[in-house]
Design an enzyme around this catalytic site. Sequence first.
Site, PDB file in Angstrom:
ATOM      1  N   SER A   1       0.828  -1.203   0.000  1.00 38.49           N
ATOM      2  CA  SER A   1       0.000   0.000   0.000  1.00 38.49           C
ATOM      3  C   SER A   1       0.862   1.252   0.000  1.00 38.49           C
ATOM      4  O   SER A   1       1.900   1.303   0.649  1.00 38.49           O
ATOM      5  CB  SER A   1      -0.918   0.037   1.224  1.00 38.49           C
ATOM      6  OG  SER A   1      -1.692   1.226   1.214  1.00 38.49           O
TER       7      SER A   1
ATOM      8  N   LYS B   1      -4.280  -6.637   3.534  1.00 43.19           N
ATOM      9  CA  LYS B   1      -4.271  -5.515   2.577  1.00 43.19           C
ATOM     10  C   LYS B   1      -5.693  -5.221   2.087  1.00 43.19           C
ATOM     11  O   LYS B   1      -6.091  -4.069   1.915  1.00 43.19           O
ATOM     12  CB  LYS B   1      -3.366  -5.851   1.391  1.00 43.19           C
ATOM     13  CG  LYS B   1      -3.429  -4.850   0.223  1.00 43.19           C
ATOM     14  CD  LYS B   1      -3.095  -3.440   0.663  1.00 43.19           C
ATOM     15  CE  LYS B   1      -2.862  -2.455  -0.468  1.00 43.19           C
ATOM     16  NZ  LYS B   1      -3.614  -2.558  -1.675  1.00 43.19           N
TER      17      LYS B   1
ATOM     18  N   HIS C   1      -7.422  -3.358   4.793  1.00 48.50           N
ATOM     19  CA  HIS C   1      -6.879  -1.991   4.730  1.00 48.50           C
ATOM     20  C   HIS C   1      -7.627  -1.184   3.686  1.00 48.50           C
ATOM     21  O   HIS C   1      -8.045  -0.043   3.929  1.00 48.50           O
ATOM     22  CB  HIS C   1      -5.384  -2.050   4.392  1.00 48.50           C
ATOM     23  CG  HIS C   1      -4.798  -0.753   3.899  1.00 48.50           C
ATOM     24  ND1 HIS C   1      -5.023  -0.275   2.617  1.00 48.50           N
ATOM     25  CD2 HIS C   1      -4.008   0.160   4.498  1.00 48.50           C
ATOM     26  CE1 HIS C   1      -4.400   0.881   2.458  1.00 48.50           C
ATOM     27  NE2 HIS C   1      -3.777   1.169   3.587  1.00 48.50           N
ATOM     28  N   ASN C   2      -7.827  -1.755   2.511  1.00 51.50           N
ATOM     29  CA  ASN C   2      -8.509  -1.030   1.435  1.00 51.50           C
ATOM     30  C   ASN C   2      -9.980  -0.790   1.758  1.00 51.50           C
ATOM     31  O   ASN C   2     -10.532   0.245   1.400  1.00 51.50           O
ATOM     32  CB  ASN C   2      -8.383  -1.794   0.122  1.00 51.50           C
ATOM     33  CG  ASN C   2      -7.006  -1.639  -0.508  1.00 51.50           C
ATOM     34  OD1 ASN C   2      -6.034  -1.342   0.182  1.00 51.50           O
ATOM     35  ND2 ASN C   2      -6.907  -1.847  -1.801  1.00 51.50           N
TER      36      ASN C   2
ATOM     37  N   GLU D   1     -10.018   2.076   3.938  1.00 52.80           N
ATOM     38  CA  GLU D   1      -9.722   3.229   3.073  1.00 52.80           C
ATOM     39  C   GLU D   1     -10.986   3.727   2.371  1.00 52.80           C
ATOM     40  O   GLU D   1     -11.235   4.935   2.299  1.00 52.80           O
ATOM     41  CB  GLU D   1      -8.658   2.818   2.059  1.00 52.80           C
ATOM     42  CG  GLU D   1      -8.292   3.869   1.033  1.00 52.80           C
ATOM     43  CD  GLU D   1      -7.369   3.288  -0.026  1.00 52.80           C
ATOM     44  OE1 GLU D   1      -7.637   3.504  -1.223  1.00 52.80           O
ATOM     45  OE2 GLU D   1      -6.385   2.606   0.333  1.00 52.80           O
TER      46      GLU D   1
END
Length: 492
Positions: free
Chosen positions: A135, A190, A193-194, A197
């Site tokens: 990222s 990940k 995480h997105n 986001e």
Amino acid sequence: MTKNKTAQKAQIGVTGLAVMGANLARNLARNGYTVALHNRSVEKTDALLEAHGSEGDFIRTETLQELVDSLESPRQILIMVKAGGPVDSVIDQLVPLLDEGDVIIDGGNSHFPDTIRRERALAEKGLHFVGIGVSGGEEGALKGPSIMPGGSAKAYESLGPLLEKISAKAPNGDPCCAWISTDGAGHFVKMVHNGIEYADMQVIGEAYDLLRTVAGVEPAEQAEIFKRWNTTDLNSYLIEITAEVLAQVDTKTGKPLVDVITDQAGQKGTGLWTVQAALDLGSPVSGIAESVFARALSSSNPAARTQAQAELPAGLIAATAVAAGDEEFIEDVRKALFASKLVSYAQGLDMLTKASKEYGWDLKLDVIAGLWRAGCIIRAELLGVIMDAYKDQTPANMLLAPGFKKLLEDLVPSWRRVVAKATAEGVPVPVFASSLSYYDGLRRKRLPAALIQGQRDFFGAHTYGRVDAEGMWHTEWSGDRSEINAEDSHTH
């Protein structure tokens, strides 16, 4: 500089030299590693060497066989191609060329079930497979991304120091890279995480809309507000770049750039994957889900939006007007934004907790929060507080950690005022509102789920628990409507 393939071996090879692959290769070379380069079209390899060959030591290769031959043993090859079929295609071409103990690394945004499948298949061939979440975008790839590796722990012994060296560094100097767990754990983290986001970006957008629609604050002035907010506990990369975007004036029209950008948000799929995985885990990521749906609403059917603007009644509720630039309202919006942001992280971490049990990953949430402190898109001052909350314990929910409970005492009244005001004014705030409902759902003594269980028992004999007795129960809805212990009824 370019080295002769026979003169020196490379520590790592990179195949796939689009922007992310090229920047990671440059990052590796800048950090002292000799990097072997490969791309399906050799023109991209030559273009990278022409523009950036002076940044470090590179070995130019034209075929995968040459790439493999140029590497030290055990070989480490980073694949940077489009997720899905292209990754499988490169793996299939590489496998016959490799020896036992060699390492294949997938640095793209692959779906974690694919990573689990690939790791198992390659382990059977004596090869290591590492799926790493990366990222930070193009700039992060070049200057230091947040790296989330999952897969073979054995492979990380040799690969880890290299990845940690090129990663972003937290304010205390720690690398934003650590082994997450086995098989697909890195790509799963990940993905979450997105998802966070997505929600983070949406709540910032909702704050912008409220400030403009309700308080009449124009983009240039909002840019200054967001700069100010970035000096508070909202300090983060996304708040920082929001100020930059809102301050930008379109060179063609002289209007604020945000006013000439089409209001249709795109997505590449990781937010969708997060919601799908959360549904499989039974993890209530309502704020993240609403952020995905908000993007879909903005872009999936523009014609319906155009017609609705002309035809659907607003039914607005009379409410006290907010004076232009009203500082109290602006502060309420800041607090509502922060509270909703907390919920996004709480939902993401709850999902990681459930995934850790489901997939046997033993995820360390304080370590994961630490990886996000620099380099990545959701980097924020808040992550240090989250690390502390999970350091020696795992709270039942992030919001129940002592530091956050105290914080919410100050935030919640503003949050409620903002959601009520937005509803009265007809301003959509799907993540502000759903996050507040999630918060209230956690704290409510009784939820309407009791009625839902009664309905399920009525039409499908799905049974229900009782507050005053053990076991599962069923009402004889089509008979005398007596309550019976379902387990007893199955034994007789």
